[in-house]
Design a protein around this motif. Structure first.
Motif, PDB file in Angstrom:
ATOM      1  N   PHE A  38      17.940  33.924  -5.820  1.00  0.00           N
ATOM      2  CA  PHE A  38      17.287  32.613  -5.821  1.00  0.00           C
ATOM      3  C   PHE A  38      18.256  31.532  -5.368  1.00  0.00           C
ATOM      4  N   ARG A  39      17.705  30.379  -5.051  1.00  0.00           N
ATOM      5  CA  ARG A  39      18.492  29.254  -4.566  1.00  0.00           C
ATOM      6  C   ARG A  39      18.125  27.970  -5.305  1.00  0.00           C
ATOM      7  N   VAL A  40      19.128  27.116  -5.503  1.00  0.00           N
ATOM      8  CA  VAL A  40      18.927  25.845  -6.185  1.00  0.00           C
ATOM      9  C   VAL A  40      19.465  24.722  -5.307  1.00  0.00           C
ATOM     10  N   ALA A  41      18.633  23.721  -5.045  1.00  0.00           N
ATOM     11  CA  ALA A  41      19.042  22.576  -4.222  1.00  0.00           C
ATOM     12  C   ALA A  41      19.590  21.466  -5.115  1.00  0.00           C
ATOM     13  N   PHE A  42      20.723  20.902  -4.731  1.00  0.00           N
ATOM     14  CA  PHE A  42      21.342  19.804  -5.473  1.00  0.00           C
ATOM     15  C   PHE A  42      21.430  18.568  -4.577  1.00  0.00           C
ATOM     16  N   LYS A  43      21.031  17.451  -5.120  1.00  0.00           N
ATOM     17  CA  LYS A  43      21.070  16.197  -4.365  1.00  0.00           C
ATOM     18  C   LYS A  43      22.505  15.684  -4.247  1.00  0.00           C
ATOM     19  N   PRO A  44      22.764  14.740  -3.356  1.00  0.00           N
ATOM     20  CA  PRO A  44      24.082  14.102  -3.310  1.00  0.00           C
ATOM     21  C   PRO A  44      24.367  13.406  -4.643  1.00  0.00           C
ATOM     22  N   THR A  45      25.596  13.450  -5.089  1.00  0.00           N
ATOM     23  CA  THR A  45      25.979  12.782  -6.330  1.00  0.00           C
ATOM     24  C   THR A  45      25.564  11.308  -6.276  1.00  0.00           C
ATOM     25  N   PRO A  46      24.814  10.805  -7.258  1.00  0.00           N
ATOM     26  CA  PRO A  46      24.316   9.433  -7.174  1.00  0.00           C
ATOM     27  C   PRO A  46      25.379   8.345  -7.297  1.00  0.00           C
ATOM     28  N   THR A  47      26.464   8.611  -8.027  1.00  0.00           N
ATOM     29  CA  THR A  47      27.511   7.597  -8.142  1.00  0.00           C
ATOM     30  C   THR A  47      28.411   7.646  -6.913  1.00  0.00           C
ATOM     31  N   ILE A  48      28.387   6.582  -6.134  1.00  0.00           N
ATOM     32  CA  ILE A  48      29.244   6.471  -4.951  1.00  0.00           C
ATOM     33  C   ILE A  48      29.992   5.148  -5.016  1.00  0.00           C
ATOM     34  N   ILE A  49      31.074   5.064  -4.291  1.00  0.00           N
ATOM     35  CA  ILE A  49      31.925   3.870  -4.337  1.00  0.00           C
ATOM     36  C   ILE A  49      31.423   2.781  -3.390  1.00  0.00           C
ATOM     37  N   ARG A  50      30.562   3.146  -2.477  1.00  0.00           N
ATOM     38  CA  ARG A  50      30.051   2.161  -1.522  1.00  0.00           C
ATOM     39  C   ARG A  50      29.149   1.148  -2.210  1.00  0.00           C
ATOM     40  N   GLU A  51      29.050  -0.008  -1.605  1.00  0.00           N
ATOM     41  CA  GLU A  51      28.209  -1.088  -2.146  1.00  0.00           C
ATOM     42  C   GLU A  51      26.746  -0.665  -2.138  1.00  0.00           C
ATOM     43  N   GLN A  52      26.045  -0.927  -3.263  1.00  0.00           N
ATOM     44  CA  GLN A  52      24.637  -0.568  -3.379  1.00  0.00           C
ATOM     45  C   GLN A  52      23.833  -1.722  -3.972  1.00  0.00           C
ATOM     46  N   GLU A  53      22.578  -1.774  -3.597  1.00  0.00           N
ATOM     47  CA  GLU A  53      21.675  -2.774  -4.163  1.00  0.00           C
ATOM     48  C   GLU A  53      20.928  -2.166  -5.345  1.00  0.00           C
ATOM     49  N   THR A  54      20.671  -2.990  -6.369  1.00  0.00           N
ATOM     50  CA  THR A  54      19.897  -2.550  -7.521  1.00  0.00           C
ATOM     51  C   THR A  54      19.369  -3.792  -8.245  1.00  0.00           C
ATOM     52  N   VAL A  55      18.913  -3.619  -9.480  1.00  0.00           N
ATOM     53  CA  VAL A  55      18.500  -4.765 -10.301  1.00  0.00           C
ATOM     54  C   VAL A  55      19.252  -4.714 -11.622  1.00  0.00           C
ATOM     55  N   ASN A  56      19.411  -5.885 -12.242  1.00  0.00           N
ATOM     56  CA  ASN A  56      20.047  -5.932 -13.552  1.00  0.00           C
ATOM     57  C   ASN A  56      18.991  -5.813 -14.653  1.00  0.00           C
ATOM     58  N   LEU A  57      19.390  -5.958 -15.897  1.00  0.00           N
ATOM     59  CA  LEU A  57      18.461  -5.775 -17.009  1.00  0.00           C
ATOM     60  C   LEU A  57      17.352  -6.818 -17.028  1.00  0.00           C
ATOM     61  N   GLU A  58      17.563  -7.944 -16.342  1.00  0.00           N
ATOM     62  CA  GLU A  58      16.539  -8.985 -16.263  1.00  0.00           C
ATOM     63  C   GLU A  58      15.633  -8.790 -15.054  1.00  0.00           C
ATOM     64  N   GLY A  59      15.881  -7.742 -14.294  1.00  0.00           N
ATOM     65  CA  GLY A  59      15.055  -7.461 -13.127  1.00  0.00           C
ATOM     66  C   GLY A  59      15.460  -8.229 -11.884  1.00  0.00           C
ATOM     67  N   LYS A  60      16.615  -8.869 -11.903  1.00  0.00           N
ATOM     68  CA  LYS A  60      17.072  -9.639 -10.753  1.00  0.00           C
ATOM     69  C   LYS A  60      17.895  -8.758  -9.815  1.00  0.00           C
ATOM     70  N   ASP A  61      17.757  -9.001  -8.513  1.00  0.00           N
ATOM     71  CA  ASP A  61      18.503  -8.228  -7.524  1.00  0.00           C
ATOM     72  C   ASP A  61      19.992  -8.500  -7.632  1.00  0.00           C
ATOM     73  N   VAL A  62      20.779  -7.430  -7.636  1.00  0.00           N
ATOM     74  CA  VAL A  62      22.238  -7.541  -7.690  1.00  0.00           C
ATOM     75  C   VAL A  62      22.849  -6.491  -6.779  1.00  0.00           C
ATOM     76  N   VAL A  63      24.145  -6.637  -6.503  1.00  0.00           N
ATOM     77  CA  VAL A  63      24.906  -5.675  -5.713  1.00  0.00           C
ATOM     78  C   VAL A  63      26.088  -5.207  -6.556  1.00  0.00           C
ATOM     79  N   PHE A  64      26.382  -3.906  -6.516  1.00  0.00           N
ATOM     80  CA  PHE A  64      27.516  -3.427  -7.302  1.00  0.00           C
ATOM     81  C   PHE A  64      28.209  -2.273  -6.584  1.00  0.00           C
ATOM     82  N   HIS A  65      29.441  -1.982  -7.039  1.00  0.00           N
ATOM     83  CA  HIS A  65      30.210  -0.843  -6.542  1.00  0.00           C
ATOM     84  C   HIS A  65      30.349   0.156  -7.678  1.00  0.00           C
ATOM     85  N   GLY A  66      30.085   1.432  -7.415  1.00  0.00           N
ATOM     86  CA  GLY A  66      30.255   2.451  -8.431  1.00  0.00           C
ATOM     87  C   GLY A  66      31.717   2.583  -8.827  1.00  0.00           C
ATOM     88  N   ARG A  67      31.939   2.827 -10.100  1.00  0.00           N
ATOM     89  CA  ARG A  67      33.295   3.031 -10.608  1.00  0.00           C
ATOM     90  C   ARG A  67      33.332   4.315 -11.424  1.00  0.00           C
TER      91      ARG A  67
END
Length: 364
Positions: A296-325
């Motif tokens: 059998f075979r199992v597919a694994f996604k790319p590791t979600p934590t990356i050091i590159r800049e990413q867009e997301t939202v904060n706890l208030e739902g506002k758009d923010v940008v962060f770098h993984g650490r």
């Protein structure tokens, strides 16, 4: 939190968090009389542990296992085994910024919505660190299977992104798996995979891929015909592993391109044993093992934590940008191999004990 246990007769209960004092597992159903010490378990944890090479996370953990209960003088007593692994290299401060936002493709948002609280440091229970308990329990299951049946279990990296092993499963040389950092049984391809992973790390990115696993010398009769099909339990086991996103057995999705006349595995007698000329079924038919190698075979996604800049939202739902650490694998594949093997061993051991229970009942 429900869902921390797995198995029916050979049952495990996993506990602990990524940045807690430690992690571990309770194993119920291990037969009495099995010779078992930490030395039987540690080699498999060494294959999974962080910090083992240049293409894995830099977190430095020895992952030394301690058997806390269930043995006397190195022999299992039939009572629950408790296996404990201490955490020693946590750096929770790396996650302080992440307490204020939701990391893309992580469990941050779903945990917060489901429980109203989450363990920010290392992801808590959502961290792949908890799979050390899976591997420890899997080592016990593997010893039961080896001693009782001589089952051979080995996994390997089949692909990293677009670099794919072309060797058919029956021709894979398992002796070559541990000869390189990426655990691919083809040295030249492994070297290309390592370079590709290192390039992704330097770019602050990550890669996914596929682990293939083979279970050989599995007897006929393991598995149930309806809900507890052997491949169904294998699928559940594999999809419970962090970052897994797909499962296929035998011909898998490629079988949809074939016709029944070529896909059917023809039976024939081989010196008194019934086997098949091909193995498109992957060793399981009608939910029950047929004696052929289970592949059998199992597919694994790319590791979600990356050091590159990413867009997301904060706890208030506002758009923010962060770098993984923090310290993370640029590709989970090399360390996923022992986890896949362990989960397969747990499934097989559970079904083996269930098979023995049926056989013993009818032999009375």
């Amino acid at each position: 939190m429900a869902g921390d246990s797995f198995g029916t007769l050979f049952k495990i209960s996993n506990w602990g968090e990524s940045h807690g004092k430690g992690i571990g597992v309770v194993v119920e159903g291990c037969p009495a009389g099995l010779k078992l010490t930490e030395e039987d378990i540690q080699p498999y944890l060494d294959k999974r542990r962080p910090g083992q090479s240049s293409i894995t996370t830099r977190r430095d953990e020895a992952d030394a296992v301690e058997i806390m209960s269930g043995t006397v003088d190195g022999i299992t007593t039939g009572t629950p085994l408790t296996l404990f692994i201490r955490n020693k290299d946590q750096k929770s401060k790396d996650y302080s910024e992440m307490a204020k936002l939701y990391r893309p493709s992580h469990a941050d948002y779903t945990y917060q919505q489901k429980y109203g609280i989450r363990d920010v440091a290392g992801g808590g229970r959502s961290s792949a660190r908890v799979t050390a308990g899976h591997v420890a329990a899997g080592a016990v299951a593997r010893k039961v299977l080896t001693q009782a049946l001589g089952v051979d279990i080995f996994g390997y990296v089949k692909s990293v992104q677009d670099l794919e092993l072309q060797t058919p499963p029956e021709d894979v040389n398992s002796d070559l798996i541990e000869t390189n950092l990426v655990r691919c049984p083809e040295p030249e391809l492994a070297e290309k995979m390592v370079k590709k992973i290192e390039a992704a790390r330097k770019a602050g990115d990550s890669l996914g891929g596929v682990v293939e696993c083979q279970l050989r010398k599995v007897p006929v009769g393991l598995g149930e015909p309806v809900f507890d099909k052997l491949e169904a339990d294998l699928a559940k086991a594999m999809l419970s592993i962090n970052a897994s996103k797909g499962f296929e057995i035998g011909s898998g999705f490629a079988g949809t391109l074939m016709q029944g006349s070529t896909h059917n595995d023809v039976f024939f007698d081989d010196n008194g044993s019934v086997i098949t000329k091909t193995n498109y079924s992957g060793g399981v038919q009608g939910g029950i093992s047929n004696g052929m190698p289970i592949v059998f075979r199992v597919a694994f996604k790319p590791t979600p934590t990356i050091i590159r800049e990413q867009e997301t939202v904060n706890l208030e739902g506002k758009d923010v940008v962060f770098h993984g650490r923090g310290r993370h694998d640029p590709c989970v594949l090399p360390r996923a191999v022992p986890i896949v093997e362990a989960m397969a061993a747990l499934v097989l051991c559970d079904h083996f004990l269930r098979f023995r229970a049926y056989k013993n009942l009818f032999d009375l």
